[in-house]
Design a protein around this motif. Structure first.
Motif, PDB file in Angstrom:
ATOM      1  N   THR A  77      18.381  23.892 -23.762  1.00 15.45           N
ATOM      2  CA  THR A  77      19.328  22.852 -24.181  1.00 15.45           C
ATOM      3  C   THR A  77      19.005  21.495 -23.570  1.00 15.45           C
ATOM      4  OG1 THR A  77      20.821  23.472 -22.373  1.00 15.45           O
ATOM      5  CG2 THR A  77      21.178  24.526 -24.512  1.00 15.45           C
ATOM      6  N   ARG A  78      18.023  21.461 -22.638  1.00 18.21           N
ATOM      7  CA  ARG A  78      17.704  20.188 -21.996  1.00 18.21           C
ATOM      8  C   ARG A  78      16.851  19.298 -22.887  1.00 18.21           C
ATOM      9  NH1 ARG A  78      15.035  22.504 -16.662  1.00 18.21           N
ATOM     10  NH2 ARG A  78      14.138  23.813 -18.294  1.00 18.21           N
ATOM     11  N   ALA A  79      16.230  19.861 -23.907  1.00 19.04           N
ATOM     12  CA  ALA A  79      15.393  19.074 -24.806  1.00 19.04           C
ATOM     13  C   ALA A  79      16.272  18.155 -25.656  1.00 19.04           C
ATOM     14  CB  ALA A  79      14.572  19.995 -25.705  1.00 19.04           C
ATOM     15  N   ARG A  80      15.990  16.863 -25.598  1.00 15.44           N
ATOM     16  CA  ARG A  80      16.805  15.908 -26.341  1.00 15.44           C
ATOM     17  C   ARG A  80      16.197  15.662 -27.712  1.00 15.44           C
ATOM     18  NH1 ARG A  80      17.519   9.899 -24.100  1.00 15.44           N
ATOM     19  NH2 ARG A  80      17.785  11.072 -22.181  1.00 15.44           N
ATOM     20  N   HIS A  81      17.029  15.660 -28.728  1.00 14.06           N
ATOM     21  CA  HIS A  81      16.581  15.403 -30.088  1.00 14.06           C
ATOM     22  C   HIS A  81      16.891  13.951 -30.437  1.00 14.06           C
ATOM     23  CE1 HIS A  81      15.789  19.648 -30.773  1.00 14.06           C
ATOM     24  NE2 HIS A  81      16.937  19.903 -30.187  1.00 14.06           N
ATOM     25  N   TYR A  82      15.853  13.171 -30.711  1.00 14.65           N
ATOM     26  CA  TYR A  82      16.033  11.750 -30.973  1.00 14.65           C
ATOM     27  C   TYR A  82      16.233  11.473 -32.454  1.00 14.65           C
ATOM     28  CZ  TYR A  82      14.463  10.786 -26.208  1.00 14.65           C
ATOM     29  OH  TYR A  82      14.351  10.750 -24.839  1.00 14.65           O
ATOM     30  N   LYS A  83      16.977  10.412 -32.717  1.00 17.83           N
ATOM     31  CA  LYS A  83      17.105   9.923 -34.078  1.00 17.83           C
ATOM     32  C   LYS A  83      15.823   9.184 -34.449  1.00 17.83           C
ATOM     33  CE  LYS A  83      22.130   9.152 -34.205  1.00 17.83           C
ATOM     34  NZ  LYS A  83      23.191   8.127 -34.385  1.00 17.83           N
ATOM     35  N   ASP A  84      15.600   9.002 -35.723  1.00 19.31           N
ATOM     36  CA  ASP A  84      14.425   8.288 -36.183  1.00 19.31           C
ATOM     37  C   ASP A  84      14.702   6.790 -36.189  1.00 19.31           C
ATOM     38  OD1 ASP A  84      11.880   7.865 -37.088  1.00 19.31           O
ATOM     39  OD2 ASP A  84      12.386   8.191 -39.202  1.00 19.31           O
ATOM     40  N   ILE A  85      15.130   6.287 -35.022  1.00 23.36           N
ATOM     41  CA  ILE A  85      15.440   4.872 -34.848  1.00 23.36           C
ATOM     42  C   ILE A  85      14.806   4.410 -33.536  1.00 23.36           C
ATOM     43  CG2 ILE A  85      17.259   3.141 -34.533  1.00 23.36           C
ATOM     44  CD1 ILE A  85      19.104   4.893 -36.162  1.00 23.36           C
ATOM     45  N   ASP A  86      14.090   3.295 -33.584  1.00 19.89           N
ATOM     46  CA  ASP A  86      13.385   2.796 -32.400  1.00 19.89           C
ATOM     47  C   ASP A  86      13.914   1.432 -31.974  1.00 19.89           C
ATOM     48  OD1 ASP A  86      10.838   4.626 -31.856  1.00 19.89           O
ATOM     49  OD2 ASP A  86      11.133   4.507 -34.018  1.00 19.89           O
ATOM     50  N   ALA A  87      14.199   1.317 -30.686  1.00 21.64           N
ATOM     51  CA  ALA A  87      14.566   0.035 -30.086  1.00 21.64           C
ATOM     52  C   ALA A  87      13.424  -0.353 -29.156  1.00 21.64           C
ATOM     53  CB  ALA A  87      15.876   0.145 -29.316  1.00 21.64           C
ATOM     54  N   CYS A  88      12.829  -1.540 -29.369  1.00 25.52           N
ATOM     55  CA  CYS A  88      11.624  -1.938 -28.640  1.00 25.52           C
ATOM     56  C   CYS A  88      11.866  -3.250 -27.890  1.00 25.52           C
ATOM     57  CB  CYS A  88      10.460  -2.103 -29.608  1.00 25.52           C
ATOM     58  SG  CYS A  88      10.212  -0.686 -30.707  1.00 25.52           S
ATOM     59  N   LEU A  89      11.350  -3.293 -26.675  1.00 27.30           N
ATOM     60  CA  LEU A  89      11.548  -4.464 -25.823  1.00 27.30           C
ATOM     61  C   LEU A  89      10.238  -5.212 -25.626  1.00 27.30           C
ATOM     62  CD1 LEU A  89      13.165  -6.207 -23.778  1.00 27.30           C
ATOM     63  CD2 LEU A  89      12.629  -4.463 -22.051  1.00 27.30           C
ATOM     64  N   LEU A  90      10.258  -6.526 -25.839  1.00 20.17           N
ATOM     65  CA  LEU A  90       9.110  -7.387 -25.597  1.00 20.17           C
ATOM     66  C   LEU A  90       9.370  -8.163 -24.316  1.00 20.17           C
ATOM     67  CD1 LEU A  90       6.384  -8.366 -26.873  1.00 20.17           C
ATOM     68  CD2 LEU A  90       7.693 -10.291 -27.819  1.00 20.17           C
ATOM     69  N   THR A  91       8.465  -8.035 -23.330  1.00 18.55           N
ATOM     70  CA  THR A  91       8.672  -8.678 -22.032  1.00 18.55           C
ATOM     71  C   THR A  91       7.480  -9.545 -21.660  1.00 18.55           C
ATOM     72  OG1 THR A  91       7.565  -7.048 -20.614  1.00 18.55           O
ATOM     73  CG2 THR A  91       9.795  -6.520 -21.346  1.00 18.55           C
ATOM     74  N   GLY A  92       7.614 -10.262 -20.552  1.00 18.04           N
ATOM     75  CA  GLY A  92       6.503 -11.014 -19.993  1.00 18.04           C
ATOM     76  C   GLY A  92       5.512 -10.079 -19.331  1.00 18.04           C
ATOM     77  N   LYS A  93       4.522 -10.638 -18.649  1.00 24.25           N
ATOM     78  CA  LYS A  93       3.436  -9.837 -18.081  1.00 24.25           C
ATOM     79  C   LYS A  93       3.903  -8.874 -16.990  1.00 24.25           C
ATOM     80  CE  LYS A  93       2.149 -13.367 -14.668  1.00 24.25           C
ATOM     81  NZ  LYS A  93       1.031 -14.221 -14.157  1.00 24.25           N
ATOM     82  N   ASN A  94       5.036  -9.163 -16.356  1.00 23.27           N
ATOM     83  CA  ASN A  94       5.524  -8.290 -15.292  1.00 23.27           C
ATOM     84  C   ASN A  94       6.243  -7.047 -15.815  1.00 23.27           C
ATOM     85  OD1 ASN A  94       4.563  -9.967 -13.223  1.00 23.27           O
ATOM     86  ND2 ASN A  94       6.390 -11.257 -13.342  1.00 23.27           N
ATOM     87  N   GLY A  95       6.408  -6.960 -17.115  1.00 27.19           N
ATOM     88  CA  GLY A  95       7.043  -5.776 -17.685  1.00 27.19           C
ATOM     89  C   GLY A  95       8.469  -5.586 -17.199  1.00 27.19           C
ATOM     90  N   ILE A  96       8.783  -4.355 -16.797  1.00 23.81           N
ATOM     91  CA  ILE A  96      10.147  -4.032 -16.359  1.00 23.81           C
ATOM     92  C   ILE A  96      10.176  -3.831 -14.840  1.00 23.81           C
ATOM     93  CG2 ILE A  96      10.884  -3.085 -18.567  1.00 23.81           C
ATOM     94  CD1 ILE A  96      10.245  -0.301 -17.470  1.00 23.81           C
ATOM     95  N   THR A  97       9.471  -4.687 -14.124  1.00 21.94           N
ATOM     96  CA  THR A  97       9.448  -4.618 -12.666  1.00 21.94           C
ATOM     97  C   THR A  97      10.861  -4.681 -12.107  1.00 21.94           C
ATOM     98  OG1 THR A  97       7.293  -5.718 -12.643  1.00 21.94           O
ATOM     99  CG2 THR A  97       8.538  -5.681 -10.571  1.00 21.94           C
TER     100      THR A  97
END
Length: 226
Positions: A77-97
């Motif tokens: 039951t720990r396996a997560r089932h994802y929807k076919d929807i993507d949220a994408c983040l565009l960042t600077g060179k430091n990413g998500i530091t």
């Protein structure tokens, strides 16, 4: 006084008989092997003993498996089932530091993913910090069919603001104090201001509560898509 005798179900008696028969066969087989070992000596005994250990292990494993009650194994039951929807983040060179605005935005996206089961990802822009340099990275997200695009950093926000009108089926979330990104020239400023009024653009301001604001914005866009 009548003594009550507990009746053992026929199925249980049959199972007990089968188990006893299997145990008896194992005992006989083991006794036969050890009797043969008496006629061997030295190195041959060592090799034969190793073989016996392997055979015994296989036999015991088979016996234990045969005693399985046949109950159905439940899926993980720990396996997560994802929807076919993507949220994408565009960042600077430091990413998500850690400690950056992008890190806080990413946390908000993960919160929304737990609630909506949408997939989340991010892409850092490397090289010159300009809107022109950020556009190819943004185009890459759009080509990956990202449904919700978030942008952090002035060049990244400017590129997203200028691109949003051309992708009405994609929802954009622009993060910044002014929501307009880099204002290096009049055209950039006008494009950014026009994007703020577009139906597919949401502006999120930095400061306290940004994580929750991002989570709420992503959740709304994902839920609107079903």
């Amino acid at each position: 006084m009548v003594k009550r005798v507990r009746q053992v179900p026929q199925a249980q008696r049959a199972k007990a008989a089968r188990d006893a028969e299997k145990e008896s066969r194992l005992t006989v087989a083991a006794r036969s092997v050890f009797q043969r070992l008496r006629g061997l000596g030295g190195r041959r005994i060592t090799v034969a003993t190793g073989a016996v250990v392997v055979v015994a292990a296989v036999a015991v494993t088979g016996y234990l498996l045969s005693r399985d009650d046949g109950k159905r194994q439940l899926p993980d039951t720990r396996a997560r089932h994802y929807k076919d929807i993507d949220a994408c983040l565009l960042t600077g060179k430091n990413g998500i530091t850690a400690g950056t605005t992008a890190a806080e935005v990413w946390q908000g996206m993960q919160d929304a993913s737990l609630t909506t089961h949408a997939r989340v990802s991010y892409a850092p822009v490397t090289g010159e910090p300009s809107a022109a340099n950020a556009r190819p990275y943004l185009n890459g997200l759009l080509q990956r069919s990202c449904d919700v695009v978030l942008a952090v950093g002035k060049p990244e926000v400017t590129a997203a603001a200028q691109t949003a009108p051309q992708y009405q089926k994609v929802d954009f979330v622009l993060v910044g104090d002014d929501g307009a990104g880099s204002k290096t020239d009049a055209k950039d400023a006008k494009d950014a201001k026009d994007a703020e009024s577009a139906k597919n653009v949401t502006v999120a301001h930095t400061g306290d509560g940004l994580r929750a604001e991002i989570a709420g914005a992503v959740e709304r866009e994902v839920n609107a898509r079903g």
